[in-house]
Design an enzyme around this catalytic site. Structure first.
Site, mmCIF file in Angstrom:
data_model
loop_
_atom_site.group_PDB
_atom_site.id
_atom_site.type_symbol
_atom_site.label_atom_id
_atom_site.label_comp_id
_atom_site.label_asym_id
_atom_site.label_seq_id
_atom_site.Cartn_x
_atom_site.Cartn_y
_atom_site.Cartn_z
ATOM 1 N N GLU A 142 -0.257 -9.770 -17.493
ATOM 2 C CA GLU A 142 -0.687 -9.042 -16.411
ATOM 3 C C GLU A 142 -0.997 -7.808 -16.510
ATOM 4 O O GLU A 142 -1.833 -7.013 -16.092
ATOM 5 C CB GLU A 142 1.229 -8.942 -15.591
ATOM 6 C CG GLU A 142 1.946 -8.073 -16.292
ATOM 7 C CD GLU A 142 3.061 -7.226 -15.896
ATOM 8 O OE1 GLU A 142 3.220 -8.127 -13.898
ATOM 9 O OE2 GLU A 142 4.091 -7.385 -15.893
ATOM 10 N N ARG A 172 1.761 1.231 -5.862
ATOM 11 C CA ARG A 172 1.590 0.440 -4.845
ATOM 12 C C ARG A 172 0.597 -0.436 -4.335
ATOM 13 O O ARG A 172 0.470 -1.295 -3.736
ATOM 14 C CB ARG A 172 2.258 1.557 -3.242
ATOM 15 C CG ARG A 172 3.389 2.163 -3.436
ATOM 16 C CD ARG A 172 3.811 2.377 -2.587
ATOM 17 N NE ARG A 172 4.283 1.649 -1.385
ATOM 18 C CZ ARG A 172 5.204 1.215 -1.405
ATOM 19 N NH1 ARG A 172 6.568 1.124 -2.440
ATOM 20 N NH2 ARG A 172 5.261 -0.116 -0.254
ATOM 21 N N LYS A 183 3.004 -3.059 -7.513
ATOM 22 C CA LYS A 183 4.066 -2.497 -7.706
ATOM 23 C C LYS A 183 5.248 -3.553 -7.171
ATOM 24 O O LYS A 183 5.881 -3.800 -7.591
ATOM 25 C CB LYS A 183 5.117 -0.741 -8.597
ATOM 26 C CG LYS A 183 5.841 -0.893 -8.481
ATOM 27 C CD LYS A 183 5.732 -1.551 -10.342
ATOM 28 C CE LYS A 183 7.429 -0.801 -10.723
ATOM 29 N NZ LYS A 183 7.233 -1.746 -12.316
ATOM 30 N N ASN A 186 0.531 0.148 6.346
ATOM 31 C CA ASN A 186 1.077 -0.854 4.966
ATOM 32 C C ASN A 186 1.503 -1.807 5.008
ATOM 33 O O ASN A 186 2.920 -1.331 6.269
ATOM 34 C CB ASN A 186 1.935 -0.212 3.749
ATOM 35 C CG ASN A 186 2.682 -0.472 3.179
ATOM 36 O OD1 ASN A 186 2.043 -1.471 2.559
ATOM 37 N ND2 ASN A 186 4.164 -0.738 2.403
ATOM 38 N N GLY A 187 1.301 -3.353 4.989
ATOM 39 C CA GLY A 187 1.895 -4.669 6.071
ATOM 40 C C GLY A 187 1.262 -5.523 6.511
ATOM 41 O O GLY A 187 -0.434 -5.022 6.179
ATOM 42 N N GLU A 247 8.845 -13.902 -19.994
ATOM 43 C CA GLU A 247 8.823 -13.074 -19.997
ATOM 44 C C GLU A 247 7.752 -11.745 -20.989
ATOM 45 O O GLU A 247 6.962 -11.191 -19.911
ATOM 46 C CB GLU A 247 10.313 -11.879 -19.424
ATOM 47 C CG GLU A 247 10.323 -9.870 -19.927
ATOM 48 C CD GLU A 247 9.508 -9.583 -18.433
ATOM 49 O OE1 GLU A 247 8.963 -10.459 -17.832
ATOM 50 O OE2 GLU A 247 9.363 -8.237 -18.191
ATOM 51 N N TRP A 261 -3.711 -1.733 -1.305
ATOM 52 C CA TRP A 261 -4.158 -2.921 -1.950
ATOM 53 C C TRP A 261 -4.220 -4.083 -1.015
ATOM 54 O O TRP A 261 -3.657 -4.146 -0.066
ATOM 55 C CB TRP A 261 -2.159 -3.542 -2.510
ATOM 56 C CG TRP A 261 -2.256 -4.972 -2.871
ATOM 57 C CD1 TRP A 261 -2.227 -5.106 -4.577
ATOM 58 C CD2 TRP A 261 -2.034 -5.887 -3.041
ATOM 59 N NE1 TRP A 261 -2.554 -6.191 -5.561
ATOM 60 C CE2 TRP A 261 -1.883 -6.977 -3.989
ATOM 61 C CE3 TRP A 261 -2.095 -6.612 -1.774
ATOM 62 C CZ2 TRP A 261 -2.081 -8.344 -3.871
ATOM 63 C CZ3 TRP A 261 -1.656 -7.879 -1.475
ATOM 64 C CH2 TRP A 261 -1.483 -8.807 -2.765
ATOM 65 N N LYS A 287 3.959 -10.095 -18.999
ATOM 66 C CA LYS A 287 4.204 -8.843 -19.602
ATOM 67 C C LYS A 287 2.522 -8.582 -20.289
ATOM 68 O O LYS A 287 1.369 -8.043 -19.789
ATOM 69 C CB LYS A 287 4.587 -7.949 -20.994
ATOM 70 C CG LYS A 287 6.020 -7.671 -20.028
ATOM 71 C CD LYS A 287 6.463 -6.757 -19.256
ATOM 72 C CE LYS A 287 5.910 -7.086 -17.767
ATOM 73 N NZ LYS A 287 7.625 -7.206 -17.177
ATOM 74 N N HIS A 336 6.175 -31.498 -25.685
ATOM 75 C CA HIS A 336 5.667 -32.293 -24.896
ATOM 76 C C HIS A 336 4.343 -31.915 -23.844
ATOM 77 O O HIS A 336 4.890 -32.466 -22.779
ATOM 78 C CB HIS A 336 7.109 -32.301 -23.481
ATOM 79 C CG HIS A 336 8.817 -32.796 -24.341
ATOM 80 N ND1 HIS A 336 8.536 -34.186 -24.854
ATOM 81 C CD2 HIS A 336 9.628 -32.228 -24.332
ATOM 82 C CE1 HIS A 336 9.612 -34.186 -25.223
ATOM 83 N NE2 HIS A 336 10.521 -33.254 -24.738
ATOM 84 N N CYS A 389 0.775 -1.231 0.049
ATOM 85 C CA CYS A 389 -0.247 -0.220 0.216
ATOM 86 C C CYS A 389 1.079 1.214 -0.137
ATOM 87 O O CYS A 389 2.520 0.994 0.535
ATOM 88 C CB CYS A 389 -0.659 -0.018 1.066
ATOM 89 S SG CYS A 389 -2.194 -1.350 1.518
HETATM 90 O O1 M6R Z 1 10.167 -5.161 -7.959
HETATM 91 P P1 M6R Z 1 10.982 -6.423 -7.810
HETATM 92 O O2 M6R Z 1 12.204 -5.954 -8.929
HETATM 93 O O3 M6R Z 1 11.186 -7.298 -6.877
HETATM 94 O O4 M6R Z 1 9.277 -7.021 -7.884
HETATM 95 C C1 M6R Z 1 9.474 -8.495 -9.048
HETATM 96 C C2 M6R Z 1 7.832 -8.492 -9.280
HETATM 97 O O5 M6R Z 1 7.152 -8.531 -8.150
HETATM 98 C C3 M6R Z 1 7.628 -7.707 -10.242
HETATM 99 O O6 M6R Z 1 8.789 -8.259 -11.822
HETATM 100 C C4 M6R Z 1 6.690 -8.054 -11.185
HETATM 101 O O7 M6R Z 1 6.513 -9.733 -11.697
HETATM 102 C C5 M6R Z 1 6.143 -7.296 -12.251
HETATM 103 N N1 M6R Z 1 4.702 -6.774 -12.491
HETATM 104 C C6 M6R Z 1 6.494 -7.650 -13.554
HETATM 105 O O8 M6R Z 1 6.063 -6.983 -14.691
#
Ligand code: M6R
Length: 618
Positions: A498, A27, A613, A102-103, A491, A76, A495, A514, A2
């Site tokens: 998400e 966040r 994030k 936050n936590g 990756e 969040w 992308k 497989h 958060c």
């Molecule tokens: O801040 P970080 O690189 O540790 O974050 C890791 C993941 O949470 C982050 O890469 C997440 O998968 C992204 N949303 C990917 O786009």
């Protein structure tokens, strides 16, 4: 996960708090709220939805904007669904104390039962409301000031927190505390104003002086007084380090782009250059990185390198595995931090652990680092956010210098992490003699050309947009790659899922037969990375296998390719480079593709549903 923000001083708090929340919305963004104190009254506004929704509500009652002290929150959800009641801030039962948090308070249920037996009732389902009532109860029992009550209450708490607490009867102070979640305090000129935030972005236009609290620290912020920081458990006084912020306002604004994600994709030529600037002297054939140079012996003696990370950073780690093994001939294991931390892994003092994280705050990665340290391993961090928890927790490290990444979907973090990993692998290869001198020089020259090549690739945006328009309605997509580009396939799939919510799978191309090949039909777009050096013929065979089952092929090939062009439905060309460096290029069109599909589907690109994030909770 958060965002917390707060202000106390001589200015109107509302614009600072609301704009701060907008900057922290990356966040978490399922609900938002703020409290302002004016004329001895607390005005609390909170709602399910985004900060813009909150702003709309406050606009209806302008008196809710008044006051020189305020705290705010963008959420969040962890405990309790996102709704108005569960949104922060939360009052204590008496209505005297207010908190943003936050936590996660893990033992909230036990504490709640105890407080209930003492007559407390709860309006929300949150762990945070339990914490503020615990603080109130301690304050009552001990007859102490707010700061002490917060401190004593926190000693009863298990979990993670960054909190800001306000007491109506002490309207010239805010108490903040931290364990596991970040919090920064901005110090205004002459101690006439203070700012509180999960990161420094909400206050960079007001002050460059900031204190980042360490874990288990509590700060009393009082107008006209230096911030008093103490340890929560042993009550010792901390000599807080005031840092000068390097962040600028332009860095955290969209700069004319529709979305942060697009801005960050386009920033990659500069971000990659900034990552190797001053570290790689291509013409002299030198790589100098303080964190590596000072610890070279540890890397040289390492039996193996273990890389821990999550999400996109984990994909960068996988590219690192190929780089370290291929160039420096060091065995590498890549671990999901979330698995590693609970697996009782075998770690020795001869292991080097590399932790990768854009935010430097990811809870699982942080826990994995602590575990590795406790077993005696040397831990090296690769982070983007300067001064972040992971940067502070690791023995040594290297910043990516990518600049703030605000879009939830990581883009420039990935390419800059790969850049750092390439530099380390090359440096170790040079030191170990696993690469000839001429090959080493050649790599440095090729690396130097990467930003220009990325720039060139960004100019094919219209081609990618067209491909996006053809496949935007797909319900499933497959991404295939081999070798260095297998992680890029993972990756690319991440992308897409998400930000567009289309199901996508990344696979090593040869593994397709497989299992996943069963999915192929005329409705299945398959994105294949088929660069000319990476097992090219084998990937061409994989493409043939897909074509003969009517799958649609979108291939990423090297400029001048003719073979794949004849078979594929669409091709995207990348400039020629060494195979080990191709992930820095092949990933660009996949980022653009996901972006355009999400925009065409009218999804919220920068704030995809259910995500945040920084994942500062388990
Ligand atoms: O801040 P970080 O690189 O540790 O974050 C890791 C993941 O949470 C982050 O890469 C997440 O998968 C992204 N949303 C990917 O786009």
């Amino acid at each position: 996960m958060c965002g917390i923000t707060g202000y106390i001083g001589y200015r109107d708090a509302y614009p600072i708090v609301i704009n701060g929340l907008k900057r922290l919305e990356y966040r978490g963004y399922d609900s938002a709220g703020l409290m302002l104190f004016n004329n001895n009254q607390i005005a609390l506004t909170k709602t399910k939805g985004k900060v813009l929704d909150l702003e709309g509500i406050v606009d209806q009652s302008p008196s809710g904007k008044e006051g020189k002290i305020g705290i705010g929150h963008t959420r969040w959800a962890t405990h309790g669904v996102p709704n108005d009641v569960n949104s922060h801030p939360h009052f204590s039962q008496s209505g005297e104390l207010v908190i943003v948090h936050n936590g996660i308070i893990e033992n909230y249920d036990t504490l709640k039962k105890e407080l209930t037996s003492r007559g407390y009732t709860f309006k929300s389902d949150t762990d945070t409301e339990v914490l503020i009532n615990l603080i109130e109860e301690v304050k009552k029992q001990e007859g102490c000031k707010l700061g002490k009550a917060v401190q004593l209450a926190l000693t009863q708490v298990i979990g993670a927190y960054a909190i800001a607490v306000f007491d109506k009867s002490k309207p010239n102070e805010i108490i903040v505390a931290k364990l596991g979640s970040p919090i920064a305090i901005g110090i205004g000129e002459g101690l006439k104003e203070f700012f509180v935030a999960s990161d420094a972005s909400p206050f960079i236009e007001y002050t460059k002086d900031a204190i980042y609290l360490e874990d288990e620290e509590l700060a009393i912020i009082k107008l006209g007084k230096a911030v008093g920081v103490r340890k929560i458990y042993d009550d010792s006084i901390v000599d807080a380090n005031i840092q000068e912020l390097q962040l600028s306002l332009e860095q955290i604004e969209k700069g004319g782009y529709d979305h942060f994600m697009l801005k960050e994709i386009y920033e990659q030529p500069k971000a990659i250059t900034d990552t190797y600037r001053g570290r790689m002297l291509a013409d002299e054939g030198i790589i100098k990185m303080a964190g590596i140079d000072d610890n070279l012996g540890k890397f040289m003696r390492a039996d193996r390198i273990i890389v821990v990370a999550c999400g996109t950073s984990w994909h960068a780690a996988l590219v690192g595995e190929y780089l370290f093994e291929d160039l420096s001939r060091i065995p590498v294991e890549v671990e999901y931090a979330s698995e590693f931390r609970y697996r009782n892994p075998i770690i020795t003092t001869n292991d080097v652990v590399i932790a990768i994280s854009q935010s430097g705050e990811t809870a699982d990665t942080l826990a994995a680092i602590k575990l590795a340290k406790s077993k005696g391993a040397f831990v090296f961090g690769i982070c983007n956010v300067v001064g972040s928890s992971i940067a502070r927790e690791t023995h040594a490290g290297a910043y990516t210098h990518a600049g703030p990444e605000i879009g939830v979907a990581s883009t420039k973090a990935f390419t800059t992490q790969i850049t750092i990993l390439s530099l380390i692998a090359l440096k170790l290869a040079q030191s170990k003699g696993t690469l000839s001198n001429s090959a080493f020089h050649m790599y440095l020259q090729k690396m130097q050309l990467i930003p220009k090549k990325v720039e060139k690739l960004l100019r094919i945006d219209d081609t990618v947009k067209h491909i996006a328009s053809v496949y935007k309605e797909a319900s499933n997509c497959l991404y295939l790659g081999r070798g260095f580009n297998f992680p890029v396939a993972l990756e690319g799939a991440l992308k897409l899922k998400e930000i567009s919510y289309i199901h996508a799978e990344g696979y090593p191309a040869a593994e397709m037969k497989h299992g996943p090949i069963a999915l192929i039909d005329e409705n299945m777009p398959v994105f294949v990375i088929a660069t000319n050096k990476g097992h090219y013929e084998k990937v061409v065979s994989n493409i043939q296998e897909i074509k003969s089952r009517n799958g649609k092929i979108i291939a990423i090939v090297t400029e001048g390719d003719t073979t794949v062009k004849e078979i594929a439905d669409h091709v995207i060309e990348i400039p020629e480079t060494e195979e080990a460096l191709t992930p820095l290029l092949t990933t660009i069109p996949l980022q653009l593709l996901s972006y355009h599909i999400a925009v065409m589907l009218e999804k919220n690109v920068d704030q995809p549903r259910n995500l945040a994030k920084s994942v500062t909770v388990e």
